[in-house]
Design a protein around this motif. Structure first.
Motif, short mmCIF file in Angstrom:
data_model
loop_
_atom_site.label_atom_id
_atom_site.label_comp_id
_atom_site.label_asym_id
_atom_site.label_seq_id
_atom_site.Cartn_x
_atom_site.Cartn_y
_atom_site.Cartn_z
N ALA A 175 0.84 -1.21 0.00
CA ALA A 175 0.00 0.00 0.00
C ALA A 175 0.87 1.26 0.00
N ARG A 176 1.95 1.22 0.73
CA ARG A 176 2.87 2.38 0.74
C ARG A 176 3.44 2.61 -0.65
N ARG A 177 3.77 1.55 -1.36
CA ARG A 177 4.31 1.70 -2.72
C ARG A 177 3.28 2.36 -3.62
N TRP A 178 2.00 1.92 -3.52
CA TRP A 178 0.96 2.52 -4.36
C TRP A 178 0.71 3.98 -3.97
N HIS A 179 0.82 4.29 -2.68
CA HIS A 179 0.70 5.68 -2.25
C HIS A 179 1.81 6.53 -2.87
N LEU A 218 3.30 5.99 -5.61
CA LEU A 218 3.07 6.10 -7.05
C LEU A 218 1.86 6.99 -7.34
N GLY A 219 1.17 7.43 -6.33
CA GLY A 219 -0.01 8.27 -6.53
C GLY A 219 -1.23 7.50 -6.94
N LEU A 220 -1.20 6.16 -6.77
CA LEU A 220 -2.33 5.34 -7.21
C LEU A 220 -3.34 5.12 -6.08
#
Length: 984
Positions: free
Chosen positions: A663-667, A669-671
């Motif tokens: 979830a942190r990675r997607w955050h 990436l702005g996703l």
């Protein structure tokens, strides 16, 4: 020899008067004094002693007991001293009171000596002889002072002889003598004292003498020697230990007195004696042990004299016979005769006892209350050294207690002590016998295992005593359900077993299982509260499922486990497939242990969609397992395994960390910046004391904002201890995360219950969503959950939404969000990332307006649907058609419908049944049924229940049908106006 109380000894021999209220003590004193050339006079009480003291010749010495009933020794001594005729007679206190204060009091009262019991023969005789001699010496001196001054030389010689005799007496008594000179710090021990300790010479200094005293006793001896009492007072150390030259310790007793003082009254010389009391000490220990044995032994003991008069009894005798000691002493054991034994029995007993000095055997006696008691009796004769009979000792044990104990042990080996039902062993034995009979007569045997569901909560809530009481009531109810000849047993804490012998058909076991569940379902009473219990049942049949007890019990156990997996409060018959399931379960459990290490686990993500905007507002992390041997394993199968064996803890922590990092990675990436990650917590995870620290560590290591994490908690995680669960929830909330109540409605959730927890969201379980548009009960539960959530200012999400109708139904009832296959299944991280990148959303159409007059026609025959549509279309209605009730429910869920016209005879369900559901789901609709004359009874009943507005018969009249539909719409419009007015 002791003289009779009525006789007076010869005047030429010294007379000793012995006074004691215990005949045995008088006998012992007499025996010890037989070696002395004295006449012995015996008295058993104080008044008799005073009389005998005045008889001529008067006693030369009185041996006086202190503790006597009526008149004690102190009173007797005072009376003797007050009487001029007896005041000159020396008195020695002989008593068991051995404290210094008692001895000091006795000597101050005028006693010439103080001898403690038990008596040592040599010392006792020496002291008696000494005082007799002293008495004679005093008498002789008195006579000499009366007029024999001419014999001064002879008297001096006699005095020397007397002193020599005294010294010899002291030496014979074994007393050691010591002297201590304070000015020179010199101590002197006589030969007897040195010999007592095995020393060749006396110590020289006081400090040297202390080296022979036990370290634990040294301080008080030194205190007594260095700080002697005033003149006339005695230095007395009753008991202490001194070391013999060979290393062993002697118990000794010491006495002393200040002899010389200086002009200031300071002590210059003290002297005294030390006597070896080791033998007396050993006797005391033996007597103490004998007393403990006598009083503490569980067998009854009775001691009589040679004439069988009872002298003493112990507590066990009194407990078994019912007679007190006062009632028994002085009587003979014949008081216990029961009348069960004839004269020959007792003659044989006495013949054996007289010949062998012992008899033992079984005897029946009678208690004081008349009850008979069977005993094992052992009688022994006691003789003195001369072989003369002195006492009898009887020892008996109550055989009835042993018989009861043996019966109890036998009972406990076969029966459960709490419920009195057969235990595991007896149940297995009864099953073996039932199988033998069933095989002989070609019948079936059923084994039924019943286990109470979640009974642990009863013990934790009400305590074990209440739990035991409930188990007894359960046993009573179960016994009422079985036939004569069948067996009910208790196999373990909450598990009961049943053996149905000679069973004719499988339905008999089915019926019994039903009765058992119904019996358990009746509410129990616990501390004034009504308590509901349920049970799970497993059933195996012989010979179908096995022909041995072990096999049948094993297969019944497997069936019981399947009943528990099925949700409890049910029963299951064993089937061979269950064995395969058990083998698969074992294989899965083994493989699961290595799943993490082998990278077989993965986290999938399912989107959560808003019903207002259709946009993705969050995602739930879902665990998936793909094993090389078993392939893709359902979470419903492996999650319970992980819960049972504890693997859920490391697996759950891994899921939390993995999902937070993703979830942190997607955050980044702005996703997923506005999205929230939902992670499930198992019941076992939630009960871990360090849960808050684990979550905090996952957030810190991943860098995920706390408000972006939502933990989903099922009700089963906190139902056991609500207060502790609330405390844990508050700990988690302090981290800044969100909390969601998962699977709402499947447990005991209620408004008052949920309001105590700091939840942010409630999730409606998919089991209610699956048929929500057609099942009034599930629809009502879901609707109530939505209303409750909004009343608590909580958001509400429905799981398992797969159809547009379900979504519209939920949206129409103001559900906030949905999750399910309608939008997307759970996806691997890479695919879910693509879904986020594509900005996909759920098409959300505006809810249809109820302004149009909408008619729904339901009939399974297309030609009738067409005919009705053509007939009514000219009326200007919006007409919807459905060929089945299920299609009709789809229409009703998607848009408002005012009037429904339905056929009565349809394959899936009748028109009346369809309308009964519609009435609960959409009560404002006007419902008209088309029916044949043969269905009028069922339709009439539905009208009476309010499910149907009107019915029209087939074939219908067109004009009448159109008018009835118009009237139905007018009624619907009036209902709308009335409802709108009530709302305002």
């Amino acid at each position: 020899m002791a003289e009779p109380d009525s006789l007076i000894g010869k005047a030429s021999r010294p007379v000793v008067l012995a006074v004691d209220d215990v005949p045995a003590n008088l006998a012992v004193a007499s025996a010890m004094l037989e070696a002395l050339d004295v006449d012995i006079r015996l008295a058993e009480d104080g008044p008799t002693a005073l009389q005998y003291a005045e008889l001529e010749p008067q006693p030369d010495l009185i041996l006086l007991d202190v503790m006597m009933p009526g008149m004690d020794g102190h009173t007797v001594l005072a009376r003797l001293r007050a009487n001029t005729a007896t005041r000159h007679i020396p008195v020695i206190f002989v008593t068991a009171l051995d404290s210094p204060s008692d001895e000091q009091s006795g000597l101050l009262e005028g006693a010439v000596d103080y001898i403690t019991k038990p008596l040592q023969a040599a010392v006792f005789r020496a002291r008696v002889q000494n005082h007799i001699e002293l008495k004679r010496a005093r008498d002789q001196l008195a006579r000499q002072n009366a007029g024999l001054e001419q014999e001064v030389k002879r008297r001096l010689l006699e005095n020397q002889q007397l002193a020599t005799r005294l010294q010899l007496t002291l030496s014979a008594s074994g007393l050691g003598i010591w002297e201590y000179h304070y000015a020179s710090d010199r101590i002197e021990w006589n030969h007897d004292l040195c010999q007592m300790l095995g020393l060749e010479r006396s110590p020289v200094t006081l400090a040297e003498s202390f080296e022979h005293i036990h370290p634990e006793d040294r301080a008080r001896i030194e205190q007594a020697m260095r700080h002697p009492p005033p003149p006339g007072a005695e230095i007395r150390i009753e008991e202490f230990r001194m070391q013999h030259a060979d290393g062993h310790w002697l118990w000794v007793e010491g006495r002393g007195q200040a002899l010389h003082l200086d002009s200031q009254g300071k002590t210059l010389l003290t002297a005294g004696t030390i006597s070896d009391i080791s033998q007396r000490k050993q006797v005391e220990i033996e007597q103490q042990l004998a007393s403990v044995v006598f009083t503490g032994i569980s067998d009854g003991i009775c001691i009589t004299d040679r004439d069988t008069r009872i002298l003493t009894v112990n507590d066990a005798f009194m407990r078994v016979t019912g007679y007190s000691a006062q009632e028994a002493i002085g009587r003979t054991p014949a008081m216990l005769k029961s009348g069960k034994h004839g004269t020959a029995f007792y003659q044989g007993l006495w013949e054996t006892l007289n010949k062998q000095d012992n008899w033992q055997g079984e005897i029946t006696n009678r208690r004081k209350d008349g009850e008979l008691v069977t005993e094992w009796l052992n009688i022994s004769a006691v003789r003195d050294k001369a072989g003369s009979l002195t006492h009898y000792v009887g020892l008996f044990s109550d055989l009835s207690e042993r018989q009861e104990a043996a019966e109890r042990i036998q009972y406990l080996s076969s029966f459960d002590p709490l419920t009195d039902l057969p235990n595991r062993n007896l149940l297995t034995d009864r099953l073996s016998q039932a199988l033998i009979n069933a095989n002989r007569f070609d019948r079936q045997t059923a084994v039924i295992l019943l286990d109470l569901d979640r009974f642990r909560l009863v013990n934790e809530s009400f305590g074990p005593p209440v739990g035991d009481s409930l188990l007894q009531e359960v046993a009573r109810r179960l016994m009422l359900q079985v036939r004569d000849g069948d067996t009910v047993g208790r196999r373990s804490g909450t598990e009961f077993g049943f053996v149905m012998a000679n069973m004719g058909h499988e339905r008999d076991a089915f019926a019994l299982a039903q009765r058992l569940l119904e019996a358990i379902a009746v509410p129990f009473s616990a501390n004034g509260q009504s308590l509901l219990l349920t049970a799970s049942i497993g059933i195996s049949l012989a010979p179908r499922d096995g022909d041995t007890p072990d096999t049948l019990l094993k297969t019944a156990d497997i069936a019981l486990a399947r009943a528990k997996q099925a949700g409890r409060n049910t029963f299951r018959f064993y089937s061979p497939e269950m064995d395969a399931d058990a083998a698969r379960r074992l294989g899965l459990e083994t493989a699961l242990r290595d799943a993490l290490a082998n990278n077989e686990l993965a986290v999938f993500y399912q989107p959560q969609v808003s019903l207002d905007s259709g946009k993705v507002i969050g995602m739930e992390a879902l665990l998936r397992w793909n094993n090389p041997q078993f392939g893709s394993v359902s979470p419903a199968e492996f999650i319970p395994l992980a819960e049972d064996n504890g693997l859920i803890l490391p697996i759950g922590e891994w899921v939390l960390h993995t999902a937070c990092h993703q979830a942190r990675r997607w955050h980044d990436l702005g996703l997923a910046s506005p999205l929230r990650l939902a992670v499930n917590l198992s019941a076992r995870q939630f009960r871990q004391a360090n849960l808050a620290q684990t979550v905090a560590r996952a957030l810190a290591e991943s860098g995920l904002p706390a408000n972006a994490l939502e933990l989903e908690i099922t009700e089963s995680a906190f139902i056991d201890d609500v207060d502790e669960a609330i405390a844990m929830c508050h700990k988690l909330k302090k981290l800044g995360i969100k909390l969601s109540l998962d699977d709402f409605g499947t447990g005991y959730s209620s408004l008052s219950y949920v309001s105590r927890f700091p939840f942010d969201k409630i999730k409606i379980d998919q089991s209610f969503v699956r048929d929500i548009i057609e099942n009034p009960v599930n629809a009502a539960i879901a609707t109530s959950a939505i209303v409750m959530a909004r009343s608590l200012n909580l958001s509400i999400l429905a799981e398992g939404v797969e159809t547009e109708a379900q979504a519209r139904f939920l949206r129409g009832r103001r559900c906030d969000a949905i999750q399910g296959y309608l939008f997307s299944p759970a996806l691997p991280a890479a695919e879910f990332e693509q879904l986020l990148a594509g900005r996909c959303s759920l098409p959300i159409a505006d809810l249809p307006s109820d302004g149009k007059q909408t008619l729904l026609i339901v009939d399974d025959e297309p030609n009738i649907l067409n005919a009705l549509s053509r007939l009514l279309r000219r009326e200007g209605f919006q007409i919807l058609t459905a060929t089945s009730p299920l299609d009709a429910f789809e229409h009703l869920a998607k848009q408002p419908v005012h009037v429904i016209l339905s056929d009565q005879r349809m394959p899936e369900m009748s028109g009346t049944e369809f309308f009964s559901r519609v009435r609960q789901l959409y009560p404002d609709t006007i419902r008209i049924v088309l029916t044949g004359y043969t269905d009028l009874d069922s339709v009439t009943g539905a009208i009476n229940r309010g499910a149907i507005y009107k019915f029209l018969t087939k074939p219908w009249d067109d004009d009448q049908l159109r008018e009835e539909v118009r009237q139905a719409f007018r009624l619907a419009k009036e209902n709308q106006r009335r409802n709108a007015g009530e709302e305002h």
